[in-house]
Design a protein around this motif. Structure first.
Motif, PDB file in Angstrom:
ATOM      1  N   ASP A 260       0.752  -1.297   0.074  1.00 24.76           N
ATOM      2  CA  ASP A 260      -0.071  -0.003  -0.031  1.00 24.76           C
ATOM      3  C   ASP A 260       0.899   1.374   0.034  1.00 24.76           C
ATOM      4  O   ASP A 260       2.238   1.240   0.437  1.00 24.76           O
ATOM      5  CB  ASP A 260      -0.981  -0.009   1.243  1.00 24.76           C
ATOM      6  CG  ASP A 260      -1.779  -1.169   1.059  1.00 24.76           C
ATOM      7  OD1 ASP A 260      -2.491  -1.723   0.073  1.00 24.76           O
ATOM      8  OD2 ASP A 260      -1.967  -1.881   2.543  1.00 24.76           O
ATOM      9  N   ILE A 261       0.296   2.343  -0.121  1.00 26.57           N
ATOM     10  CA  ILE A 261       0.749   3.728  -0.188  1.00 26.57           C
ATOM     11  C   ILE A 261      -0.252   4.520   0.740  1.00 26.57           C
ATOM     12  O   ILE A 261      -1.297   4.228   1.060  1.00 26.57           O
ATOM     13  CB  ILE A 261       0.913   4.272  -1.566  1.00 26.57           C
ATOM     14  CG1 ILE A 261      -0.383   4.811  -2.244  1.00 26.57           C
ATOM     15  CG2 ILE A 261       2.127   3.594  -2.641  1.00 26.57           C
ATOM     16  CD1 ILE A 261       0.010   5.416  -3.518  1.00 26.57           C
ATOM     17  N   SER A 262       0.443   5.462   1.252  1.00 31.96           N
ATOM     18  CA  SER A 262      -0.274   6.416   2.077  1.00 31.96           C
ATOM     19  C   SER A 262       0.106   7.857   1.914  1.00 31.96           C
ATOM     20  O   SER A 262       1.291   8.212   1.833  1.00 31.96           O
ATOM     21  CB  SER A 262      -0.135   5.963   3.591  1.00 31.96           C
ATOM     22  OG  SER A 262      -0.473   6.994   4.347  1.00 31.96           O
ATOM     23  N   TYR A 263      -0.782   8.853   2.035  1.00 35.62           N
ATOM     24  CA  TYR A 263      -0.376  10.287   2.146  1.00 35.62           C
ATOM     25  C   TYR A 263      -1.253  10.564   3.530  1.00 35.62           C
ATOM     26  O   TYR A 263      -2.321  10.381   3.729  1.00 35.62           O
ATOM     27  CB  TYR A 263      -1.100  11.114   1.198  1.00 35.62           C
ATOM     28  CG  TYR A 263      -0.977  12.738   1.342  1.00 35.62           C
ATOM     29  CD1 TYR A 263      -0.004  13.317   1.394  1.00 35.62           C
ATOM     30  CD2 TYR A 263      -2.062  13.113   2.027  1.00 35.62           C
ATOM     31  CE1 TYR A 263       0.189  14.656   1.716  1.00 35.62           C
ATOM     32  CE2 TYR A 263      -2.018  14.526   2.011  1.00 35.62           C
ATOM     33  CZ  TYR A 263      -0.940  15.313   1.850  1.00 35.62           C
ATOM     34  OH  TYR A 263      -0.958  16.890   2.227  1.00 35.62           O
ATOM     35  N   ARG A 264      -0.504  11.371   4.413  1.00 39.59           N
ATOM     36  CA  ARG A 264      -1.026  11.811   5.658  1.00 39.59           C
ATOM     37  C   ARG A 264      -0.544  13.042   6.230  1.00 39.59           C
ATOM     38  O   ARG A 264       0.786  13.217   6.025  1.00 39.59           O
ATOM     39  CB  ARG A 264      -0.739  10.615   6.814  1.00 39.59           C
ATOM     40  CG  ARG A 264      -1.489  10.573   7.885  1.00 39.59           C
ATOM     41  CD  ARG A 264      -2.919   9.932   7.563  1.00 39.59           C
ATOM     42  NE  ARG A 264      -3.805   9.562   8.661  1.00 39.59           N
ATOM     43  CZ  ARG A 264      -4.743   9.071   8.340  1.00 39.59           C
ATOM     44  NH1 ARG A 264      -5.419   8.725   7.127  1.00 39.59           N
ATOM     45  NH2 ARG A 264      -5.601   8.814   9.490  1.00 39.59           N
TER      46      ARG A 264
END
Length: 473
Positions: A447-451
């Protein structure tokens, strides 16, 4: 008014439990191998002090408002600001918070500090070479021993500088007061042109841009009561603020991005980050690798931290990789207030103020005594010379409020990220970090994430307006 726990009540590192090894690769990067996390942090602190003792001393002095002791009167203004906003105090508050909430993490910080101090002791004893930059004509004193709260004050300083919006609130206030015709067309915190990286159906619907620039010259009919030297004073103010940050945020904008595995040829995510820090010697970042076989939570993490702080702030372990750029939440406000008979008038209420004196030592000059005025629960009164032009009415003071004036969890957060095993865990950790003003991007093998998660003031009716705010009444 946050409680500061006495040092005697805090957990501590009792010394190495087994031998540690520091191996430097062909690029000089230290790789630390230890059997426990505490031993690894000790060796990491020792290695950083070996490489960057002078830089660590300079950044610590800046955080504590003690730069003028070695730099003279040129650093006095910055020391006054650091003392006023209480960076050292909030480092102590955060140390108490970790000792209470996360004693095992506090032991790691204590181990790191003791590793730093071991190297300082070797230099003082003459068993290690004198680091470059120390000497009678440069930095005349070898570093005092570090403490945990010093490391946390450095972290608080970096977060203060990274999201510091005082300049923008001041600029907005100057424009509204002296150049009202320019205020509405100056694109503060707005894009100069529309540019999107997302497909049309995912773009924010309300994104706007303001075409226009700050007018360099006004027509005679538009002349405002702007002092003749105002442009030069504004330029010097912003140049001084940029120099004092030590962060090259004005010369460009950082990048990071991630691509989900479903869009890549091998099905694995792609991640890239470029913090756009200028080349300098020494660099603001220090890189190292920390590997432990701790039975409770082994570490195997490599990457960069801001010099003067422990752990890894940008990097990867065996499970996730992450990077960050600066984001600009408006976490700070300036207020025009009147103070009389020990009371500040705020929103129609009379709030008691608290004033104390501090002595600032100045190299080759007499010490200076400064008065610091706090409005408990609200903020601090800024020094008179903080703004390049008068931006409040006669008899008013500038009250500065920042959401960082409270115990915060950034140190615990970065330590936890070092051991995170997937992006879902990463996101939960980022959400605990109140003033880490970063756009975090992360990836694991799936997965990838922007936070991005920060605490901002509640402004009620003002929340519909765009930042930066001018000085508030």
């Amino acid at each position: 008014d946050a409680e500061v726990t006495p040092d005697a009540c805090r957990p501590s590192f009792e010394g190495l439990s087994a031998p540690v090894e520091i191996i430097r690769d062909e690029d000089g990067v230290p790789h630390v191998y230890a059997s426990s996390n505490a031993d690894g942090y000790f060796a990491s602190g020792y290695a950083q002090a070996t490489d960057r003792m002078l830089q660590m001393e300079l950044v610590r002095r800046r955080a504590l408002g003690r730069s003028a002791e070695i730099r003279g009167e040129d650093a006095l203004g910055d020391d006054v600001l650091m003392r006023t906003v209480g960076i050292g105090h909030w480092g102590s508050v955060n140390a108490s918070l970790i000792a209470r909430e996360s004693p095992s993490q506090y032991v790691l910080l204590d181990a790191w500090v003791r590793g730093v101090n071991r190297r300082i002791e070797e230099v003082r004893a003459g068993t290690a070479p004198m680091p470059s930059g120390f000497g009678p004509s440069e930095v005349p004193e070898l570093p005092e021993p570090w403490r945990v709260d010093h490391a946390l004050a450095v972290g608080k300083l970096l977060l203060f500088g990274n999201a510091n919006q005082i300049e923008f609130d001041i600029l907005a206030s100057v424009l509204r007061r002296y150049l009202p015709e320019a205020f509405s067309s100056t694109p503060l915190f707005l894009p100069m042109r529309s540019a999107h990286t997302m497909p049309p159906d995912e773009r924010p619907r309300a994104l706007t841009h303001v075409p226009g620039v700050i007018p360099l010259e006004l027509e005679p009919a538009q002349q405002s009561p702007l002092p003749a030297d105002a442009a030069e004073r504004l330029a010097e103010f912003f140049a001084r603020r940029e120099r004092s940050r030590g962060l090259s945020i004005w010369g460009g904008a950082s990048n990071n991005w991630a691509v989900a595995g479903r869009h890549s040829q091998n099905g694995r995510p792609l991640l890239a980050g470029d913090p756009h820090q200028g080349f300098s010697s020494p660099n603001i970042f220090w890189v190292h690798h920390l590997h432990t076989t701790d039975p409770t939570a082994p570490l195997d993490v490599i990457g960069w931290n801001f010099t003067g702080s422990p752990g890894v702030q940008l990097g990867h372990n065996r499970h996730i990789a992450w990077t960050a750029t600066t984001t600009y939440p408006d976490t700070q406000d300036l207020w025009a207030v009147r103070i009389q008979d020990g009371m500040a008038s705020i929103g129609g209420m009379q709030v008691p103020v608290r004033t104390h004196s501090e002595e600032v030592r100045v190299r080759d000059a007499a010490p200076r005594t400064i008065e610091i005025t706090e409005v408990p629960g609200y903020g601090v009164i800024l020094p008179d010379n903080i703004a390049p032009l008068p931006i409040v009415n006669t008899g008013e003071e500038i009250l500065y409020r920042w959401t960082g004036f409270m115990p915060t969890h950034e140190a615990q957060g970065f330590a936890a990220i070092n051991a995170a095993t997937n992006v879902a865990e990463f996101e939960r950790i980022v959400d605990t970090m109140e003033i880490a003003s970063f756009n975090f991007v992360a990836a694991d093998q799936n997965d990838i994430s922007y936070r991005s998660s920060m605490t901002v003031p509640v402004r009620r009716a003002l929340s519909a307006a765009r930042p930066p705010w001018t000085i508030l009444d």
